[in-house]
Design a protein around this motif. Structure first.
Motif, mmCIF file in Angstrom:
data_model
loop_
_atom_site.group_PDB
_atom_site.id
_atom_site.type_symbol
_atom_site.label_atom_id
_atom_site.label_comp_id
_atom_site.label_asym_id
_atom_site.label_seq_id
_atom_site.Cartn_x
_atom_site.Cartn_y
_atom_site.Cartn_z
ATOM 1 N N ILE A 264 0.867 -1.172 0.000
ATOM 2 C CA ILE A 264 0.000 0.000 0.000
ATOM 3 C C ILE A 264 0.905 1.223 0.000
ATOM 4 C CG2 ILE A 264 -1.765 1.305 1.275
ATOM 5 C CD1 ILE A 264 -2.454 -1.460 2.629
ATOM 6 N N GLN A 265 0.828 2.018 -1.050
ATOM 7 C CA GLN A 265 1.616 3.255 -1.109
ATOM 8 C C GLN A 265 0.750 4.400 -0.594
ATOM 9 O OE1 GLN A 265 4.992 3.794 -2.057
ATOM 10 N NE2 GLN A 265 4.450 5.703 -1.039
ATOM 11 N N CYS A 266 1.108 4.948 0.544
ATOM 12 C CA CYS A 266 0.269 5.962 1.172
ATOM 13 C C CYS A 266 0.516 7.338 0.547
ATOM 14 C CB CYS A 266 0.541 6.023 2.674
ATOM 15 S SG CYS A 266 -0.003 4.539 3.536
ATOM 16 N N THR A 267 -0.581 8.011 0.257
ATOM 17 C CA THR A 267 -0.564 9.385 -0.230
ATOM 18 C C THR A 267 -1.681 10.137 0.493
ATOM 19 O OG1 THR A 267 -2.059 8.808 -2.049
ATOM 20 C CG2 THR A 267 0.309 8.756 -2.523
ATOM 21 N N SER A 268 -1.705 11.447 0.350
ATOM 22 C CA SER A 268 -2.704 12.249 1.056
ATOM 23 C C SER A 268 -4.129 11.986 0.570
ATOM 24 C CB SER A 268 -2.377 13.745 0.917
ATOM 25 O OG SER A 268 -2.335 14.102 -0.452
ATOM 26 N N ASN B 247 2.857 7.733 7.225
ATOM 27 C CA ASN B 247 2.515 9.056 7.753
ATOM 28 C C ASN B 247 2.273 10.093 6.657
ATOM 29 O OD1 ASN B 247 5.272 8.983 7.168
ATOM 30 N ND2 ASN B 247 5.831 10.393 8.815
ATOM 31 N N ARG B 248 2.199 9.647 5.398
ATOM 32 C CA ARG B 248 1.720 10.543 4.336
ATOM 33 C C ARG B 248 0.222 10.394 4.132
ATOM 34 N NH1 ARG B 248 5.454 13.508 2.235
ATOM 35 N NH2 ARG B 248 7.611 12.791 2.003
ATOM 36 N N ALA B 249 -0.378 9.366 4.724
ATOM 37 C CA ALA B 249 -1.836 9.194 4.664
ATOM 38 C C ALA B 249 -2.494 10.042 5.745
ATOM 39 C CB ALA B 249 -2.198 7.728 4.856
ATOM 40 N N THR B 250 -3.742 10.433 5.498
ATOM 41 C CA THR B 250 -4.469 11.242 6.474
ATOM 42 C C THR B 250 -4.834 10.396 7.691
ATOM 43 O OG1 THR B 250 -6.578 10.708 5.437
ATOM 44 C CG2 THR B 250 -5.442 12.686 4.648
ATOM 45 N N PRO B 251 -5.095 11.012 8.837
ATOM 46 C CA PRO B 251 -5.467 10.252 10.037
ATOM 47 C C PRO B 251 -6.657 9.320 9.814
ATOM 48 C CG PRO B 251 -4.934 12.506 10.638
ATOM 49 C CD PRO B 251 -4.894 12.447 9.136
ATOM 50 N N ILE C 15 4.412 -4.345 7.809
ATOM 51 C CA ILE C 15 5.642 -3.550 7.902
ATOM 52 C C ILE C 15 5.288 -2.163 7.387
ATOM 53 C CG2 ILE C 15 8.010 -3.233 7.131
ATOM 54 C CD1 ILE C 15 8.316 -6.152 6.745
ATOM 55 N N ALA C 16 5.223 -1.207 8.288
ATOM 56 C CA ALA C 16 4.926 0.171 7.886
ATOM 57 C C ALA C 16 6.205 0.986 7.896
ATOM 58 C CB ALA C 16 3.892 0.784 8.819
ATOM 59 N N THR C 17 6.373 1.827 6.894
ATOM 60 C CA THR C 17 7.517 2.731 6.882
ATOM 61 C C THR C 17 7.016 4.153 7.066
ATOM 62 O OG1 THR C 17 7.568 3.263 4.507
ATOM 63 C CG2 THR C 17 8.583 1.194 5.191
ATOM 64 N N GLN C 18 7.808 4.944 7.732
ATOM 65 C CA GLN C 18 7.441 6.353 7.851
ATOM 66 C C GLN C 18 8.682 7.219 7.696
ATOM 67 O OE1 GLN C 18 5.509 7.480 11.501
ATOM 68 N NE2 GLN C 18 7.391 7.616 12.663
ATOM 69 N N ASN C 19 8.463 8.368 7.067
ATOM 70 C CA ASN C 19 9.526 9.349 6.935
ATOM 71 C C ASN C 19 9.640 10.119 8.239
ATOM 72 O OD1 ASN C 19 9.911 8.703 4.189
ATOM 73 N ND2 ASN C 19 8.195 9.996 3.628
ATOM 74 N N PRO C 20 10.815 10.668 8.523
ATOM 75 C CA PRO C 20 10.913 11.546 9.697
ATOM 76 C C PRO C 20 9.840 12.623 9.628
ATOM 77 C CG PRO C 20 13.083 11.122 8.785
ATOM 78 C CD PRO C 20 12.102 10.523 7.819
ATOM 79 N N GLY D 81 4.650 17.333 4.228
ATOM 80 C CA GLY D 81 3.467 16.550 3.875
ATOM 81 C C GLY D 81 3.280 15.281 4.670
ATOM 82 N N THR D 82 3.674 15.288 5.948
ATOM 83 C CA THR D 82 3.497 14.098 6.771
ATOM 84 C C THR D 82 2.555 14.378 7.935
ATOM 85 O OG1 THR D 82 5.488 14.661 8.060
ATOM 86 C CG2 THR D 82 5.766 13.131 6.209
ATOM 87 N N PHE D 83 1.853 13.319 8.376
ATOM 88 C CA PHE D 83 0.917 13.399 9.497
ATOM 89 C C PHE D 83 1.428 12.453 10.589
ATOM 90 C CE2 PHE D 83 -1.352 14.130 5.566
ATOM 91 C CZ PHE D 83 -2.171 15.214 5.822
#
Length: 309
Positions: free
Chosen positions: A67-71, A109-113, A144-149, A154-156
């Protein structure tokens, strides 16, 4: 972190060829998987997180989804949705990518809450409820979830309730110079991962998970875990300590660590060794300590607790 279980050694040896210089993150990911938990990887893009997820799925003979997360990602893009079939005059459920054994949720963390919350039930209950119907997820099930700092554009930030659902939080990090030299010489080998022969099948995976459940946890070790939890709940560094889910995660990963090392019982070192990866993301640090090395703070707090003999 010496491993003595032959099957696990074989898995690590094969995947180490594709993840050069990443043996520690690989071991931690496998410990999380066999503990029936989920893994959060916080790191910059392009450091091998996707290769790690694909490699574990293929080497264990499991179904993989991404799953590629986007806003603009919607909850139904994760869970699936019901579509009306004109021929049968009924709604039919079309499962989303969450219905795989190993699911890579890239840049969560690029996906909305609202979209992030779609993962909560799946991760916590191993099921998805949609339009009043409940659908069980396959076994084993591993996210396995990845998150950017979080300071990236554009991160939540993930809410505490979701952070607590990750058994471990790790980083892959940059490879050492010698490993990166080999990568540059040979180029990316990710395509080869898809043709790797599985080292075990799904039944063997489930059997290992069940064997890990039987690893002995003595009363002294249980008290040691409770001492750690109590220390985090009454400490100058933290405004909130470990939850019950947190103490369960410590116990489960310690059992897996013991199993990997060829023991049928847990010792305090199994817990201490993994504490920098099982605790920091579950506690809330007081404001004045937020920018200090949090793994090091946790190590120092755990070191203060007497080890049972």
């Amino acid at each position: 972190m010496e491993i003595k279980n032959e099957k696990i050694i074989k898995v690590i040896n094969v995947l180490s060829e594709f993840l050069q210089g990443k043996e520690l993150p690989l071991r931690l990911a496998l410990i999380t998987f066999f503990s029936k938990g989920h893994l959060l990887v916080e790191d910059l893009p392009g450091l091998g997180k996707t290769t790690l997820a694909i490699g574990i799925a293929n080497i264990l003979g499991l179904k993989f989804g991404r799953i590629q997360c986007t806003s603009d990602l919607l909850p139904t893009d994760i869970t699936g949705l019901s579509i009306y079939n004109k021929n049968t005059e009924k709604f039919e459920f079309h499962p989303g990518p969450i219905f795989n054994n190993i699911v890579l949720v890239d840049e969560i963390n690029r996906a909305t809450p609202k979209t992030q919350s779609a993962l909560l039930e799946a991760m916590g209950e191993k099921q998805v409820t949609l339009e009043g119907e409940t659908y069980k997820l396959p076994k084993p099930f591993f996210v396995i979830a990845t998150q950017n700092p979080v300071e990236q554009f554009g991160t939540f930030p993930l809410p505490e309730s979701q952070m607590d659902r990750f058994m471990m939080k790790i980083s892959v990090g940059y490879p050492v110079r010698s490993a990166e030299r080999e990568i540059l010489r040979g180029g990316s080998r990710r395509e080869e991962l898809y043709s790797v022969e599985p080292v075990m099948d799904i039944n063997e995976v489930l059997q290992i998970q069940n064997e890990i459940d039987q690893i002995h946890l003595s009363d002294k070790v249980i008290d040691y875990i409770l001492d750690i939890a109590e220390k985090t709940r009454n400490n100058k560094f933290f405004s909130a300590g470990l939850s019950i889910r947190g103490t369960l995660a410590i116990a489960k990963t310690a059992k897996t660590n013991a199993y990997f090392k060829g023991r049928d019982y847990v010792i305090p070192e199994d817990i201490k060794e993994l504490s920098p990866y099982t605790i920091p993301h579950r506690v809330l640090f007081k404001e004045e300590f937020e920018n200090i090395d949090q793994e090091e703070i946790v190590r120092s707090v755990v070191e203060e607790i007497p080890v049972p003999v």
